[in-house]
Design a protein around this motif. Structure first.
Motif, PDB file in Angstrom:
ATOM      1  N   THR A 190       0.827  -1.204   0.000  1.00 24.73           N
ATOM      2  CA  THR A 190       0.000   0.000   0.000  1.00 24.73           C
ATOM      3  C   THR A 190       0.862   1.256   0.000  1.00 24.73           C
ATOM      4  O   THR A 190       1.773   1.389   0.824  1.00 24.73           O
ATOM      5  CB  THR A 190      -0.896   0.048   1.258  1.00 24.73           C
ATOM      6  N   LYS A 191       0.574   2.167  -0.932  1.00 22.05           N
ATOM      7  CA  LYS A 191       1.203   3.482  -0.863  1.00 22.05           C
ATOM      8  C   LYS A 191       0.432   4.293   0.172  1.00 22.05           C
ATOM      9  O   LYS A 191      -0.778   4.503   0.040  1.00 22.05           O
ATOM     10  CB  LYS A 191       1.166   4.190  -2.214  1.00 22.05           C
ATOM     11  N   GLU A 217       8.199  -1.169   5.697  1.00 22.57           N
ATOM     12  CA  GLU A 217       8.127   0.021   4.840  1.00 22.57           C
ATOM     13  C   GLU A 217       9.299   0.120   3.872  1.00 22.57           C
ATOM     14  O   GLU A 217      10.382  -0.399   4.115  1.00 22.57           O
ATOM     15  CB  GLU A 217       8.060   1.282   5.702  1.00 22.57           C
ATOM     16  N   PHE A 218       9.053   0.780   2.737  1.00 19.99           N
ATOM     17  CA  PHE A 218      10.119   1.130   1.806  1.00 19.99           C
ATOM     18  C   PHE A 218       9.756   2.437   1.123  1.00 19.99           C
ATOM     19  O   PHE A 218       8.588   2.849   1.105  1.00 19.99           O
ATOM     20  CB  PHE A 218      10.400   0.011   0.801  1.00 19.99           C
ATOM     21  N   TYR A 219      10.773   3.111   0.567  1.00 21.49           N
ATOM     22  CA  TYR A 219      10.593   4.443  -0.009  1.00 21.49           C
ATOM     23  C   TYR A 219      11.122   4.457  -1.450  1.00 21.49           C
ATOM     24  O   TYR A 219      12.249   4.030  -1.711  1.00 21.49           O
ATOM     25  CB  TYR A 219      11.335   5.491   0.817  1.00 21.49           C
ATOM     26  N   ILE A 220      10.293   4.968  -2.369  1.00 17.06           N
ATOM     27  CA  ILE A 220      10.666   5.050  -3.783  1.00 17.06           C
ATOM     28  C   ILE A 220      10.653   6.523  -4.207  1.00 17.06           C
ATOM     29  O   ILE A 220       9.696   7.247  -3.906  1.00 17.06           O
ATOM     30  CB  ILE A 220       9.675   4.255  -4.668  1.00 17.06           C
ATOM     31  N   PRO A 221      11.701   6.998  -4.904  1.00 17.45           N
ATOM     32  CA  PRO A 221      11.703   8.395  -5.355  1.00 17.45           C
ATOM     33  C   PRO A 221      10.481   8.705  -6.220  1.00 17.45           C
ATOM     34  O   PRO A 221      10.068   7.890  -7.039  1.00 17.45           O
ATOM     35  CB  PRO A 221      12.989   8.495  -6.186  1.00 17.45           C
ATOM     36  N   LYS A 247       6.050   6.684   0.167  1.00 21.76           N
ATOM     37  CA  LYS A 247       6.215   5.697   1.228  1.00 21.76           C
ATOM     38  C   LYS A 247       5.206   4.575   1.028  1.00 21.76           C
ATOM     39  O   LYS A 247       4.012   4.812   0.867  1.00 21.76           O
ATOM     40  CB  LYS A 247       6.003   6.342   2.601  1.00 21.76           C
ATOM     41  N   TYR A 248       5.701   3.324   1.034  1.00 20.85           N
ATOM     42  CA  TYR A 248       4.853   2.133   0.893  1.00 20.85           C
ATOM     43  C   TYR A 248       4.974   1.269   2.136  1.00 20.85           C
ATOM     44  O   TYR A 248       6.024   1.253   2.798  1.00 20.85           O
ATOM     45  CB  TYR A 248       5.292   1.307  -0.320  1.00 20.85           C
ATOM     46  N   ALA A 297      12.327  13.252   1.994  1.00 20.34           N
ATOM     47  CA  ALA A 297      13.341  12.360   2.578  1.00 20.34           C
ATOM     48  C   ALA A 297      14.708  12.646   1.972  1.00 20.34           C
ATOM     49  O   ALA A 297      14.831  13.287   0.917  1.00 20.34           O
ATOM     50  CB  ALA A 297      12.953  10.906   2.356  1.00 20.34           C
ATOM     51  N   LEU A 298      15.716  12.140   2.637  1.00 23.58           N
ATOM     52  CA  LEU A 298      17.106  12.325   2.210  1.00 23.58           C
ATOM     53  C   LEU A 298      17.819  10.980   2.248  1.00 23.58           C
ATOM     54  O   LEU A 298      17.836  10.313   3.273  1.00 23.58           O
ATOM     55  CB  LEU A 298      17.799  13.318   3.164  1.00 23.58           C
ATOM     56  N   LYS A 299      18.388  10.566   1.083  1.00 24.63           N
ATOM     57  CA  LYS A 299      19.125   9.305   1.028  1.00 24.63           C
ATOM     58  C   LYS A 299      20.555   9.492   0.546  1.00 24.63           C
ATOM     59  O   LYS A 299      21.304   8.536   0.443  1.00 24.63           O
ATOM     60  CB  LYS A 299      18.393   8.315   0.110  1.00 24.63           C
TER      61      LYS A 299
END
Length: 446
Positions: A84-85, A217-221, A209-210, A91-93
């Motif tokens: 789920t999104k 959780e994971f984060y995609i640009p 954010k998913y 965020a900063l990576k």
């Protein structure tokens, strides 16, 4: 006359006794001048070692992402057994920028640190804005001491994978493990929140954010059309520089040359083995102890691994700790705003530990040098995020899905190293390219 001689002898003897006592007294109370040159050299050496340990801490033990969160901005309801999104976040990576933020924290003196058996949600609810620093795997307060606790001696060790920096307590951070009760509060003698805000506001990007199965959780640009294929010169690390301190001082070294550009150097206690693309440190006595001993506790394993890595040599490449289990810890190469994986050229550090110390350590010998070219990926080089997530939802067991990353595949092409943007899926603790995962699904292996 004889009596006169006896008097003279007595006087001389008395003088000798007094002289002897005087010399003895002076010898006892005499304090030689300090060798200021030696002290200054020792101080500089000690300071250099501190700088090296801190710099290595930034390279090996920094969080993989910093997220700014707002309690007023609610997340979409996550669905179990689905991906789920839940919301868009800043965020900063970028590891260099994360390092600058960590330098702010490391530069502050600790005022108070204490462990509380309370939930972190209470702290979050008292702040409209806060920063979250997140790790891919658990680390601990002893391993990361130079970053978060400085010279403050810490006997209480806790594991953590997240750090909360609240807006209402501008000089405070909270270290905690997601899903667990309890945290360590660290209060500094100086504010950090506004300084972090300055760096973050300039360098952060928008991410989606998913949540997997409503928990992981994971984060995609948000923007993926600016990714490029990058080519670098090959740089070979010099093991003599990297590992100059691992052998016993004054012991003769024996070097044996083998096939395929391989060689081994040993002092009779430890072995340094080199191939054309990898360097290994081996301690045979600890391997033997590993066979006969019990499995190392995860917390102890991380501490031993970190202690060895932070003092070995100056790392130029950033890494993310991605796994700590059994008797080994894995650090994956960090690249751009993600990670780099490879089946051809080593792209990770692996360290195996026992109760007696490090038994084996492997790391890449080849690293990237200067950038020599970049190009836009061809059409359909990497898939649309929705296509990837729909495939995962329809074809795999979501309970075994841990992470989704737009990372980089690292390949070796004769005289250069190439980094290509590629989807990587962590399924059951192993990272596969999206294409590799599809192949395994077709073969019924997943």
């Amino acid at each position: 006359m004889r009596k006169k001689k006896e008097v003279i002898k007595t006087i001389i003897l008395t003088i000798l006794i007094i002289s002897s006592l005087t010399i003895s007294y002076l010898t006892i109370i005499y304090k030689p001048e300090k060798n200021f040159l030696k002290i200054d050299t020792e101080f500089k050496h000690e300071e250099k070692n501190k700088e090296k340990t801190l710099e290595n801490s930034f390279k090996l033990l920094s969080p993989y992402i910093i997220v700014k969160d707002n309690t007023n901005k609610k997340e979409e309801q996550a669905v179990e057994k689905a991906i789920t999104k839940v919301k868009n976040v800043k965020a900063l990576k970028d590891k260099e920028q994360i390092k600058e933020i960590l330098k702010i924290i490391a530069g502050k003196e600790v005022d108070i640190n204490r462990v509380k058996n309370k939930t972190i949600e209470e702290i979050k609810s008292n702040n409209q804005n806060y920063y979250l620093m997140k790790y891919k795997a658990d680390t601990d307060t002893i391993s990361t001491q130079k970053i978060y606790l400085g010279e403050n001696k810490q006997n209480t060790k806790i594991n953590f994978d997240s750090i909360l920096i609240p807006e209402n307590e501008k000089n405070t951070i909270y270290l905690y493990e997601q899903g667990q009760e309890g945290y360590m509060q660290i209060v500094y003698k100086g504010e950090i929140y506004d300084e972090i805000e300055k760096i973050f506001s300039v360098s952060s990007k928008m991410y989606k954010k998913y949540l997997i199965n409503a928990t992981k959780e994971f984060y995609i640009p948000e923007k993926l059309d600016d990714l490029t294929i990058n080519e670098y010169e090959i740089k070979k690390e010099d093991s003599k520089v990297m590992f100059k301190d691992i052998f016993k001082i004054g012991v003769a070294l024996k070097t044996t040359y083998m096939a395929d550009e391989s060689k081994e150097t040993s002092d009779g206690y430890v072995i340094l083995r080199e191939t054309k693309d990898q360097i290994s440190y081996i301690n045979p006595s600890n391997i033997e102890n590993e066979k006969n001993g019990k499995e190392t506790q995860e917390a102890e394993l991380q501490y031993k691994a970190a202690k060895f890595l932070l003092t070995t040599y100056n790392y130029e490449t950033y890494y993310n700790i991605i796994d700590a289990s059994g008797s080994s810890v894995e650090y994956q190469e960090s690249y751009k705003n993600s990670m780099a994986f490879s089946k051809e050229v080593p792209s990770k550090i692996n360290i195996t530990s026992t109760k007696n110390g490090i038994s084996k350590f492997t790391m890449p010998k080849i690293s990237k040098g200067s950038l020599i070219g970049k190009k836009i990926p061809p059409l359909y080089h990497y898939e649309n995020i929705d296509l990837v997530l729909n495939y995962l939802y329809s074809n795999i067991n979501i309970n075994n899905l841990y992470d989704v990353e737009i990372a980089y595949e690292k390949t070796y092409q004769e005289d250069k190293i190439v980094y290509s943007p590629t989807w990587y899926i962590n399924y059951n603790g192993i990272y596969y390219t999206f294409k590799e995962l599809q192949e395994k699904v077709k073969k019924g292996e997943i």
